[in-house]
Design an enzyme around this catalytic site. Structure first.
Site, PDB file in Angstrom:
ATOM      1  N   TRP A  39       0.801  -1.228   0.000  1.00 16.72           N
ATOM      2  CA  TRP A  39       0.000   0.000   0.000  1.00 16.72           C
ATOM      3  C   TRP A  39       0.832   1.275   0.000  1.00 16.72           C
ATOM      4  O   TRP A  39       0.300   2.346  -0.183  1.00 16.72           O
ATOM      5  CB  TRP A  39      -0.934   0.009   1.225  1.00 16.72           C
ATOM      6  CG  TRP A  39      -0.227  -0.334   2.510  1.00 16.72           C
ATOM      7  CD1 TRP A  39      -0.189  -1.547   3.121  1.00 16.72           C
ATOM      8  CD2 TRP A  39       0.572   0.536   3.326  1.00 16.72           C
ATOM      9  NE1 TRP A  39       0.586  -1.494   4.266  1.00 16.72           N
ATOM     10  CE2 TRP A  39       1.050  -0.220   4.411  1.00 16.72           C
ATOM     11  CE3 TRP A  39       0.925   1.888   3.251  1.00 16.72           C
ATOM     12  CZ2 TRP A  39       1.871   0.321   5.406  1.00 16.72           C
ATOM     13  CZ3 TRP A  39       1.739   2.432   4.235  1.00 16.72           C
ATOM     14  CH2 TRP A  39       2.208   1.646   5.299  1.00 16.72           C
ATOM     15  N   ASN A  40       2.155   1.181   0.223  1.00 18.17           N
ATOM     16  CA  ASN A  40       2.886   2.443   0.405  1.00 18.17           C
ATOM     17  C   ASN A  40       3.187   3.168  -0.909  1.00 18.17           C
ATOM     18  O   ASN A  40       3.324   4.389  -0.932  1.00 18.17           O
ATOM     19  CB  ASN A  40       4.158   2.242   1.241  1.00 18.17           C
ATOM     20  CG  ASN A  40       5.096   1.237   0.661  1.00 18.17           C
ATOM     21  OD1 ASN A  40       4.775   0.566  -0.324  1.00 18.17           O
ATOM     22  ND2 ASN A  40       6.266   1.108   1.260  1.00 18.17           N
ATOM     23  N   LYS A  94      -2.479  -8.429  -7.700  1.00 15.58           N
ATOM     24  CA  LYS A  94      -3.233  -8.339  -6.447  1.00 15.58           C
ATOM     25  C   LYS A  94      -2.728  -7.148  -5.643  1.00 15.58           C
ATOM     26  O   LYS A  94      -1.651  -7.170  -5.067  1.00 15.58           O
ATOM     27  CB  LYS A  94      -3.090  -9.602  -5.602  1.00 15.58           C
ATOM     28  CG  LYS A  94      -4.177  -9.656  -4.547  1.00 15.58           C
ATOM     29  CD  LYS A  94      -3.792 -10.363  -3.268  1.00 15.58           C
ATOM     30  CE  LYS A  94      -3.011  -9.522  -2.308  1.00 15.58           C
ATOM     31  NZ  LYS A  94      -3.694  -8.309  -1.810  1.00 15.58           N
ATOM     32  N   PRO A  95      -3.508  -6.057  -5.602  1.00 12.81           N
ATOM     33  CA  PRO A  95      -3.068  -4.894  -4.821  1.00 12.81           C
ATOM     34  C   PRO A  95      -3.388  -5.085  -3.343  1.00 12.81           C
ATOM     35  O   PRO A  95      -4.127  -5.999  -2.975  1.00 12.81           O
ATOM     36  CB  PRO A  95      -3.931  -3.761  -5.406  1.00 12.81           C
ATOM     37  CG  PRO A  95      -5.201  -4.437  -5.826  1.00 12.81           C
ATOM     38  CD  PRO A  95      -4.815  -5.849  -6.236  1.00 12.81           C
ATOM     39  N   GLY A 125       6.459  -6.500   0.069  1.00 12.91           N
ATOM     40  CA  GLY A 125       5.694  -6.400   1.315  1.00 12.91           C
ATOM     41  C   GLY A 125       6.541  -6.840   2.487  1.00 12.91           C
ATOM     42  O   GLY A 125       7.785  -6.787   2.434  1.00 12.91           O
ATOM     43  N   SER A 126       5.867  -7.311   3.512  1.00 12.97           N
ATOM     44  CA  SER A 126       6.576  -7.638   4.748  1.00 12.97           C
ATOM     45  C   SER A 126       7.388  -8.933   4.610  1.00 12.97           C
ATOM     46  O   SER A 126       7.051  -9.821   3.814  1.00 12.97           O
ATOM     47  CB  SER A 126       5.573  -7.800   5.893  1.00 12.97           C
ATOM     48  OG  SER A 126       4.686  -8.857   5.597  1.00 12.97           O
ATOM     49  N   GLU A 163      10.731  -8.473  -2.632  1.00 11.82           N
ATOM     50  CA  GLU A 163      11.303  -7.229  -2.106  1.00 11.82           C
ATOM     51  C   GLU A 163      10.647  -7.013  -0.750  1.00 11.82           C
ATOM     52  O   GLU A 163       9.490  -6.622  -0.662  1.00 11.82           O
ATOM     53  CB  GLU A 163      11.026  -6.086  -3.094  1.00 11.82           C
ATOM     54  CG  GLU A 163      12.013  -4.962  -2.973  1.00 11.82           C
ATOM     55  CD  GLU A 163      11.447  -3.796  -2.206  1.00 11.82           C
ATOM     56  OE1 GLU A 163      11.387  -3.905  -0.959  1.00 11.82           O
ATOM     57  OE2 GLU A 163      11.072  -2.814  -2.836  1.00 11.82           O
ATOM     58  N   LEU A 164      11.390  -7.315   0.306  1.00  8.05           N
ATOM     59  CA  LEU A 164      10.803  -7.378   1.644  1.00  8.05           C
ATOM     60  C   LEU A 164      11.275  -6.190   2.487  1.00  8.05           C
ATOM     61  O   LEU A 164      11.864  -5.247   1.984  1.00  8.05           O
ATOM     62  CB  LEU A 164      11.163  -8.724   2.278  1.00  8.05           C
ATOM     63  CG  LEU A 164      10.846  -9.939   1.385  1.00  8.05           C
ATOM     64  CD1 LEU A 164      11.271 -11.234   2.046  1.00  8.05           C
ATOM     65  CD2 LEU A 164       9.374  -9.971   1.009  1.00  8.05           C
ATOM     66  N   CYS A 207      10.259   1.140   2.472  1.00  6.17           N
ATOM     67  CA  CYS A 207      11.295   0.190   2.875  1.00  6.17           C
ATOM     68  C   CYS A 207      12.691   0.769   2.681  1.00  6.17           C
ATOM     69  O   CYS A 207      13.659   0.181   3.156  1.00  6.17           O
ATOM     70  CB  CYS A 207      11.131  -1.113   2.111  1.00  6.17           C
ATOM     71  SG  CYS A 207      11.027  -0.829   0.355  1.00  6.17           S
ATOM     72  N   GLU A 251      11.953  -2.592  11.699  1.00  6.02           N
ATOM     73  CA  GLU A 251      11.565  -1.416  10.934  1.00  6.02           C
ATOM     74  C   GLU A 251      10.384  -0.719  11.618  1.00  6.02           C
ATOM     75  O   GLU A 251       9.350  -1.345  11.854  1.00  6.02           O
ATOM     76  CB  GLU A 251      11.153  -1.887   9.540  1.00  6.02           C
ATOM     77  CG  GLU A 251      11.475  -0.947   8.460  1.00  6.02           C
ATOM     78  CD  GLU A 251      11.142  -1.532   7.087  1.00  6.02           C
ATOM     79  OE1 GLU A 251      11.517  -0.899   6.111  1.00  6.02           O
ATOM     80  OE2 GLU A 251      10.501  -2.589   6.985  1.00  6.02           O
ATOM     81  N   GLU A 290      14.429  -5.311  -9.129  1.00  3.89           N
ATOM     82  CA  GLU A 290      13.463  -4.565  -9.930  1.00  3.89           C
ATOM     83  C   GLU A 290      14.157  -3.355 -10.518  1.00  3.89           C
ATOM     84  O   GLU A 290      15.012  -2.750  -9.878  1.00  3.89           O
ATOM     85  CB  GLU A 290      12.270  -4.125  -9.067  1.00  3.89           C
ATOM     86  CG  GLU A 290      11.455  -5.321  -8.640  1.00  3.89           C
ATOM     87  CD  GLU A 290      10.195  -4.984  -7.879  1.00  3.89           C
ATOM     88  OE1 GLU A 290       9.210  -5.707  -8.037  1.00  3.89           O
ATOM     89  OE2 GLU A 290      10.211  -3.993  -7.116  1.00  3.89           O
TER      90      GLU A 290
HETATM   91  P1  ADP Z   1       2.001  -4.746   5.423  1.00  2.91           P
HETATM   92  O1  ADP Z   1       2.132  -5.423   6.756  1.00  2.91           O
HETATM   93  O2  ADP Z   1       2.923  -3.631   5.221  1.00  2.91           O
HETATM   94  O3  ADP Z   1       0.586  -4.430   5.030  1.00  2.91           O
HETATM   95  P2  ADP Z   1       1.965  -7.168   3.924  1.00  2.91           P
HETATM   96  O4  ADP Z   1       3.143  -8.008   3.610  1.00  2.91           O
HETATM   97  O5  ADP Z   1       0.960  -7.698   4.897  1.00  2.91           O
HETATM   98  O6  ADP Z   1       2.531  -5.784   4.362  1.00  2.91           O
HETATM   99  O7  ADP Z   1       1.167  -6.810   2.601  1.00  2.91           O
HETATM  100  C1  ADP Z   1       1.758  -6.665   1.329  1.00  2.91           C
HETATM  101  C2  ADP Z   1       0.872  -7.336   0.322  1.00  2.91           C
HETATM  102  O8  ADP Z   1       0.809  -8.720   0.631  1.00  2.91           O
HETATM  103  C3  ADP Z   1      -0.574  -6.846   0.289  1.00  2.91           C
HETATM  104  O9  ADP Z   1      -1.046  -6.853  -1.035  1.00  2.91           O
HETATM  105  C4  ADP Z   1      -1.276  -7.898   1.113  1.00  2.91           C
HETATM  106  O10 ADP Z   1      -2.640  -8.018   0.794  1.00  2.91           O
HETATM  107  C5  ADP Z   1      -0.531  -9.130   0.670  1.00  2.91           C
HETATM  108  N1  ADP Z   1      -0.675 -10.285   1.572  1.00  2.91           N
HETATM  109  C6  ADP Z   1      -0.796 -10.293   2.914  1.00  2.91           C
HETATM  110  N2  ADP Z   1      -0.892 -11.564   3.362  1.00  2.91           N
HETATM  111  C7  ADP Z   1      -0.841 -12.379   2.277  1.00  2.91           C
HETATM  112  C8  ADP Z   1      -0.892 -13.795   2.073  1.00  2.91           C
HETATM  113  N3  ADP Z   1      -1.009 -14.645   3.083  1.00  2.91           N
HETATM  114  N4  ADP Z   1      -0.790 -14.250   0.800  1.00  2.91           N
HETATM  115  C9  ADP Z   1      -0.653 -13.416  -0.225  1.00  2.91           C
HETATM  116  N5  ADP Z   1      -0.595 -12.066  -0.108  1.00  2.91           N
HETATM  117  C10 ADP Z   1      -0.694 -11.557   1.131  1.00  2.91           C
END
Ligand code: ADP
Length: 486
Positions: free
Chosen positions: A158-159, A182-183, A235-236, A257-258, A291, A391, A468
């Site tokens: 989302w950032n 998938k956003p 994402g995370s 990219e974590l 990040c 973080e 990337e």
């Molecule tokens: P944050 O904690 O910063 O929101 P996330 O890693 O949870 O970061 O989210 C990044 C992306 O990963 C989002 O699009 C979120 O919907 C997606 N996401 C979260 N959990 C899952 C999962 N179990 N499988 C696939 N995508 C996921």
């Protein structure tokens, strides 16, 4: 989308998923709510899609692979996407600001940054032409083809709701892949608006699909469906690990990219005013929720107090408020969970002996107040404080000290993450030496700017793998095939 909603945009006249060239709208299904983090207002109800739609999207993408255009045609699409983004920068920026919170100027910058990735991919796709090699002793030639990897799953955070997708999708389209996007559930509207623009490009039906909703269910399909060959995720680290485990039995290529835990090393000879400007710009972009934002300021003990004082007075001058208002420097955090984490990191550091030198802790706001957090500067932060270990993802500048170059590098490297790091010193030889010793994929020397379309960007260690941007980013979506000929 605008029934009674305070928010309307010509690019959001349809809000839903987009599968096989058709919109899946809200009529009959459950929806999830998207709210404005600056005031809690409901922006939209978005149909919650899941495994069935994800599978349909993958099938549509697989079928579309046979309709992927020539390299020249793909370059034309990419150029057109860059143009459309630029033409619609203001509308897109408003959507980003409303759902993400970042100030409009930053949001507009994100749109142009995203456009840059598509424009760059249009150019760098020229590297995909086949390469012919000679095998001299046998008088053979070999042709190295860059085949499209196939269907790719792109999961974005989302950032940077537009730019993180741009990094992935620009390369995927250049390579000739078909995509399922998938956003993040908190910021799907930017992506919806982008897909409305994509419809004007004339891509083959099913080439690019959008599925928002049940992250876990959609993620499981993207990890396990045999047609998906590449999964790219930003994402995370926790979710990245989970996806890697889920995808492992299916041997999918992953690009992850974590999270980072970026150190900013400030040596005793650094120009402190220039460092403060660079650091504030880097740290407070997206209210500290990127990040590549500095997470740990590591300052030479002889200048740490001076740096803290300058940083404190600089952040005191920043305007915190809704991103839609002019002159706002720092918008709200994304949600209450994000706000709580920053608050917790400050409390923890202070309990462990850190001093507050800029800003002050405030009471927890409500959703309708908006998730605003005034930037804070802490000095004397012990290395075992949570804000040094993990973080913070918020507007907190914690300063710890070092006395030698080796100690600075050891502290910087003493985390699992390895995404971005920054070094400020007047000594060019030292800057080079320190960069060589840092286990981070992106090292800014005298600058704290982030990645660009031209350069590969990615992490080491727990910050993931894959790149990337640049040629390396393009190659993530390519299968190499060598064909000998006499
Ligand atoms: P944050 O904690 O910063 O929101 P996330 O890693 O949870 O970061 O989210 C990044 C992306 O990963 C989002 O699009 C979120 O919907 C997606 N996401 C979260 N959990 C899952 C999962 N179990 N499988 C696939 N995508 C996921």
């Amino acid at each position: 989308m605008n029934d009674g909603s305070p928010f309307s945009s010509p690019l959001l006249d349809q809000v839903g998923g987009f599968v096989d060239g058709a919109w899946i709208l809200a009529e009959v299904r459950p929806c999830f709510v998207v709210t404005d983090p600056a005031n809690g207002e409901v922006l939209a109800y978005v149909p919650e899609l899941g495994a069935a739609e994800a599978r349909a999207a993958v099938e549509a993408a697989r079928a579309a692979l046979s309709r992927v255009g020539s390299l020249a045609e793909r370059r034309g699409w990419l150029t057109r996407i860059a143009e459309l983004l630029t033409e619609h920068a203001d509308e897109l920026a408003m959507i980003i600001t409303r759902e993400n919170g970042k100030p409009l100027g930053e949001a507009r910058g994100e749109v142009l940054y995203a456009a840059g990735f598509y424009a760059h991919a249009a150019t760098s796709a020229e590297h995909l032409v086949p390469r012919v090699l000679d095998e001299r002793p046998r008088g053979l030639t070999w042709t190295v083809h860059h085949r499209p990897a196939g269907v790719v799953g792109l999961i974005t955070p989302w950032n940077f709701p537009l730019a993180m997708l741009a990094k992935k999708l620009s390369a995927a389209l250049a390579a000739g892949c078909a995509a399922v996007v998938k956003p993040a559930e908190v910021t799907p509207l930017t992506c919806v608006a982008f897909f409305r623009l994509l419809e004007r490009v004339g891509l083959p039906r099913g080439l690019v699909n959008l599925v928002a909703g049940d992250a876990q269910a959609i993620g499981e399909v993207l990890c396990s469906h045999p047609a998906v060959r590449v999964l790219s995720f930003t994402g995370s680290t926790a979710v990245g690990r989970k996806l890697a485990a889920q995808a492992a039995p299916h041997l999918k290529r992953l690009s992850l990219e974590l999270g980072g835990n970026a150190p900013c090393l400030v040596f005793e000879d650094a120009d402190l005013d220039a460092t403060v400007e660079a650091l504030v710009a880097n740290k407070l972009r997206a209210a500290g929720q990127t990040c590549v934002c500095t997470n740990r300021v590591l300052a030479h003990a002889s200048i740490a107090d001076a740096l803290a004082t300058k940083l404190a007075s600089r952040v005191a001058a920043l305007v915190v408020g809704p991103g839609t208002e002019p002159n706002v420097d720092v918008g709200p955090l994304i949600d209450g969970r994000g706000w709580d984490k920053v608050h917790d990191h400050v409390e923890d550091a202070v309990e462990r002996g850190a001093s507050v030198v800029g800003g002050a802790l405030a009471d927890r706001p409500t959703e309708t107040d908006g998730w605003f957090f005034r930037p804070m500067v802490l000095s004397g932060v012990p290395l075992d404080a949570r804000c040094m270990q993990a973080e913070t993802f918020g507007p907190l500048l914690p300063i710890a000290t070092f006395t030698t170059e080796d100690e600075a590098m050891a502290i910087a490297n003493d985390v699992d993450a390895g995404l971005a790091a920054y070094v400020f010193t007047a000594d060019g030889a030292r800057a080079e030496r320190v960069a060589r010793g840092l286990r981070f994929g992106h090292v800014g020397l005298g600058t704290a700017t982030g990645p660009t379309p031209e350069a590969p960007f990615g992490g080491m260690g727990a910050s993931g793998y894959g790149r990337e941007g640049g040629l390396e980013g393009l190659m993530e979506y390519v299968e190499i095939q060598t064909v000998p000929s006499s």
